[in-house]
Design an enzyme around this catalytic site. Structure first.
Site, PDB file in Angstrom:
ATOM      1  N   HIS A  44       7.322  -3.042   3.119  1.00 49.95           N
ATOM      2  CA  HIS A  44       6.437  -3.647   4.117  1.00 49.95           C
ATOM      3  C   HIS A  44       6.349  -2.773   5.356  1.00 49.95           C
ATOM      4  CE1 HIS A  44       7.374  -7.326   1.696  1.00 49.95           C
ATOM      5  NE2 HIS A  44       6.065  -7.440   1.821  1.00 49.95           N
ATOM      6  N   ASN A  45       5.705  -1.636   5.227  1.00 48.20           N
ATOM      7  CA  ASN A  45       5.501  -0.723   6.345  1.00 48.20           C
ATOM      8  C   ASN A  45       4.015  -0.408   6.480  1.00 48.20           C
ATOM      9  OD1 ASN A  45       5.006   1.116   4.212  1.00 48.20           O
ATOM     10  ND2 ASN A  45       7.178   1.625   4.139  1.00 48.20           N
ATOM     11  N   ASP A 102      -3.726  -7.389  -1.514  1.00 53.61           N
ATOM     12  CA  ASP A 102      -2.346  -7.439  -1.054  1.00 53.61           C
ATOM     13  C   ASP A 102      -1.350  -7.198  -2.187  1.00 53.61           C
ATOM     14  OD1 ASP A 102      -0.225  -7.833   0.698  1.00 53.61           O
ATOM     15  OD2 ASP A 102      -0.197  -9.998   0.369  1.00 53.61           O
ATOM     16  N   GLN A 125       9.027  -6.899 -13.097  1.00 56.70           N
ATOM     17  CA  GLN A 125       7.609  -6.541 -13.098  1.00 56.70           C
ATOM     18  C   GLN A 125       6.840  -7.280 -14.188  1.00 56.70           C
ATOM     19  OE1 GLN A 125       5.872  -4.476 -10.894  1.00 56.70           O
ATOM     20  NE2 GLN A 125       7.765  -4.737  -9.731  1.00 56.70           N
TER      21      GLN A 125
END
EC number: 3.1.4.53
Length: 805
Positions: free
Chosen positions: A531-532, A690, A742
């Protein structure tokens, strides 16, 4: 003031003189400017024939106000101020750029304005007149103000100095003088030759507003039949956006021969007859057209006015035609909220076999079952009963009725159980997954300030070359991260803003947008592995790719303002994200969790901090030139899109999207429900952007999986260290199976959403990449490749080299 140089400027307003019977609120001026018929005796004021045929709108007639910007009150300043007072102008004197701009903003806030601004341009050391003029021109409410620059006499021997001032927005440059009489004469000329005619011209905005809101179709061309103006009704009739109409040859929108009109125009005679209009992607429509030539200058016609009507007087004819969303581009005043039927567009343009996937997705929300049952009943009932069922279906498709449940969660899959259970449950079960929103702000996080924009931003050809592919779904965001020294959001953001004309849409300078992006990027945490700002740039890039695909498919579901808001929401949707889940936030009794009552904590914070930063500094306020209604709408759109990324309502949004866009027949036009479907489409757009990582090329998918796993591992490590409840026990770096995580994520979250979105937007590469990646993760699982180290060891050397950096 003596010699002068005049430039093309914008308008201001002027006061008028009167006799003893001045109208209330008007002061007698020594100039006795006759701006309106009331200002002159009736026996003197005579309108010519053209005035009688085309009456003018009377201009405003306020008390004139002048703002003087001089760094000190010397003899030149006193002469200018005295000349203004001699002509009964209200004078305000300020001594700096900051004070001038503050005065202008205060005047705008109180519904006042300065008609004349005189700037001391004699020395750039004291006042940068060029910069002040340019700033004033971009200040809301003062683009019509007359700006005068007082210069040294020597400046009139230097064309470059005067041209720079004129280019910055100065209307006229005048030479310095202490002679009051010369100042007074110069000012009188300015009032008569600039302010007075511009005051009359400024009334055109009222006429344009009236034309734009007419139900009748009005179109204006120049003398060679190039379209110069089209109102809202014209866009609806032609099924085209404004930017598709303006500057086009008139022949492009008519099937009929226009030679008769050209001949009529030369003799200034009106045309009245039937012409066939060509609608975009549809057959021509015969319409009654009246053409009036107008001579704006001289006697030859300079423009032709076209008025369209329908034979038989069917005034509601346009409303019966299939309507796109009105999406005028290029004018801030044209940006508006309007209704349209997104579902009808999708049904008309995308009614193909892939739509069957939408109704066959494994979602079994009770509301979905009800809608499907009613649809089956509708097929075998009378017309009256079918209409009643249609009304019932419309009510069922309103907000708040969608709380779906997945059918088959495998109890032997603890990762999937933790994941789906957390998403379907409210805040009582604190678990999270790939949502970029389930996160917290760490206690004690320091307030960041804007970083300096990289000095070599424009000079790096490698970056520019990479950004040429910025709308490709295969775009390498990690390469951009590396070559921009971890400033991908700034560079990609400026490229997206340029490509989608955001600067013009917001009526804002590029430097303001650049500064805004720099501040937003500075408030992303570089210490986060996932989350950068690279994730934010990736979501913004996906948003741009989706908008481009919608445009390429002629699905006019977003206007320019909505496109800009979508890009802004994508850039800021995870701002100040610390790399911890909202469950961690609630478990640690964070102040934010208390503030937001454990509900949508991080998404609310992301939206709030975005506007707090933006509105808190005028240098980065990208919304400052929007009018109140446009800003209110823009703010609502951004907040709604950011909140939509919250994963606890994922299946609710998806189920409604499937129900609304998956039907075989288009709905009847309903403005309220049309707006709801537009909101739903925007929510789905940013949701897919997103969490689009599993639908990216394999090497990108694996790198994103590495980053999110590492971030979750770090949270579990901290929970153990602080003796907090472990939200995701399966995400332990020693035992976690990356392929299984995943596989579960794709099966229960991504797969259905990607199929639904792809059926709407028609991007088959989404499904192709998702299936390739899913197969690869299954293969790794079968091979016993479980840990993060094992997965990375299987990657090609180039991928491992990039990861090591």
């Amino acid at each position: 003031m003596s010699q002068c140089s005049t430039g093309t400027g914008t308008s201001g307003t002027s006061s008028s003189g009167g006799g003893g019977n001045n109208r209330p609120g008007h002061r007698k001026s020594s100039l006795a400017l006759a701006l309106t018929p009331e200002d002159d005796p009736m026996d003197v004021y005579q309108r010519n024939l053209m005035d009688l045929k085309y009456p003018t709108v009377l201009p405003p007639n306020p008390q004139l106000k002048a703002l003087l910007v001089f760094h000190k009150s010397d003899s030149i300043c006193e002469a200018v101020a005295s000349a203004c007072q001699r002509h009964q102008l209200d004078v305000t004197l300020v001594k700096s750029k900051e004070e001038a701009l503050d005065t202008l903003q205060k005047s705008y806030a109180t519904a006042q304005c300065y008609h004349l601004i005189i700037i001391d341009a004699r020395s750039s050391k004291n006042l940068d007149a060029e910069h002040i003029a340019r700033t004033i021109r971009h200040t809301h409410g003062h683009h019509l103000t007359t700006i005068i620059a007082v210069c040294k006499k020597s400046f009139f021997e230097k064309d470059d100095v005067l041209i720079a001032l004129l280019d910055a927005g100065v209307n006229r440059c005048v030479a310095e003088t202490t002679n009051l009489a010369m100042c007074s004469v110069e000012l009188k000329q300015i009032l008569h030759s600039i302010i007075r005619p511009h005051n009359v011209m400024s009334t055109q905005q009222a006429l344009y507003t009236a034309l734009h809101r007419l139900k009748e179709v009005v179109l204006i061309t120049d003398d060679v039949l190039r379209i110069q103006y089209a109102n809202r009704a014209t866009e609806r009739l032609l099924n085209m956006r404004l930017d598709e109409i303006i500057s086009k040859p008139l022949a492009d929108i008519f099937v009929s021969d226009l030679s008769t009109i050209s001949e009529q125009g030369k003799s200034i005679k009106e045309f009245d007859g039937i012409l066939t209009v060509r609608r975009k992607n549809q057959e021509g429509i015969p319409m009654h057209v009246r053409v009036v030539p107008v001579a704006c200058i001289g006697s030859a016609p300079t423009h032709l006015i076209f008025n369209f009507d329908v034979p038989g007087g069917q005034m509601d004819f346009i409303a019966t035609l299939p309507q796109p969303k009105e999406a005028p581009r290029g004018s801030l005043h044209s940006v508006r909220r309007c209704s349209f039927d997104v579902r009808s567009i999708a049904s008309d343009g995308l009614r193909r076999t892939s739509l069957a996937k939408l109704t066959s997705l494994p979602l079994e929300a009770p509301i979905t079952k009800i809608i499907n049952l009613l649809s089956q009943v509708q097929e075998n009932c009378s017309a009256d009963e079918a209409r009643l069922i249609d009304k019932v279906l419309e009510f069922l498709k309103r907000e708040g009725l969608y709380s779906p449940q997945m059918k088959e969660i495998r109890t032997d899959d603890p990762i999937a159980t933790d994941l789906i259970g957390a998403l379907l449950t409210g805040p009582s079960v604190y678990s999270s997954r790939r949502s970029s929103n389930d996160s917290i702000i760490r206690t004690g996080s320091s307030t960041r300030t804007a970083t300096i924009v990289p000095a070599k931003m424009k000079a790096n050809p490698i970056i520019m070359e990479l950004l040429e592919e910025s709308l490709s779904w295969d775009f390498d965001i990690f390469k951009l991260e590396e070559i921009t020294d971890y400033h991908p959001l700034l560079y990609l953001g400026m490229e997206m803003f340029r490509r989608f004309d955001v600067f013009a849409t917001l009526n804002i300078e590029e430097n303001v947008c650049k500064a805004w992006l720099a501040v937003i990027e500075a408030h992303y945490h570089k210490s986060n592995t996932y989350h950068n700002s690279t994730h934010a740039a990736d979501v913004m890039q996906a948003t741009g790719a989706f908008i481009t695909q919608l445009t390429n498919k002629d699905m006019m579901v977003m206007d320019r303002m909505e496109e800009a808001m979508a890009l802004i929401a994508a850039a800021a949707h995870d701002i100040d994200h610390p790399g911890r889940s909202s469950a961690f936030l609630c478990n640690s009794n964070s102040a934010l969790a208390i503030l937001y009552n454990d509900l949508t904590v991080l998404e609310n914070h992301h939206a709030a901090i975005t506007f707090k930063l933006t509105l808190g500094d005028d240098k980065i306020n990208i919304f400052k030139n929007l009018d109140k209604e446009t800003y209110k709408s823009a703010r609502s759109t951004i907040i709604d899109m950011i909140l939509a990324t919250e994963m606890t309502r994922h299946f609710e949004h998806l189920a409604k999207f499937v129900s609304v866009f998956g039907g075989e027949e288009p709905r009847e036009h309903n403005p309220q429900s049309d707006e709801e479907t537009a909101i739903l489409m925007r929510r789905m757009l940013i949701k897919v952007a997103d969490v689009s990582n599993p639908a990216r090329p394999m090497q990108f998918c694996i790198e994103w999986a590495r980053r999110i796993a590492e971030e979750y591992f770090m949270q579990t490590d901290e929970e153990k260290q602080r003796h907090l409840p472990i939200v995701m026990p399966m995400f332990d770096r020693a035992t976690c199976s990356i392929p299984k995580s995943q596989i579960g994520f794709i099966e229960y979250i991504i797969q259905d959403m990607m199929h639904a979105w792809e059926s709407f937007i028609d991007m088959p590469q989404l499904i192709t990449y998702m299936q390739i990646n899913y197969s690869q993760w299954k293969k790794y699982d079968e091979q016993g490749v479980n840990t993060l180290a094992d997965v990375m060891a299987m990657q090609p050397p180039m991928v491992k080299l990039a990861n090591s950096k």
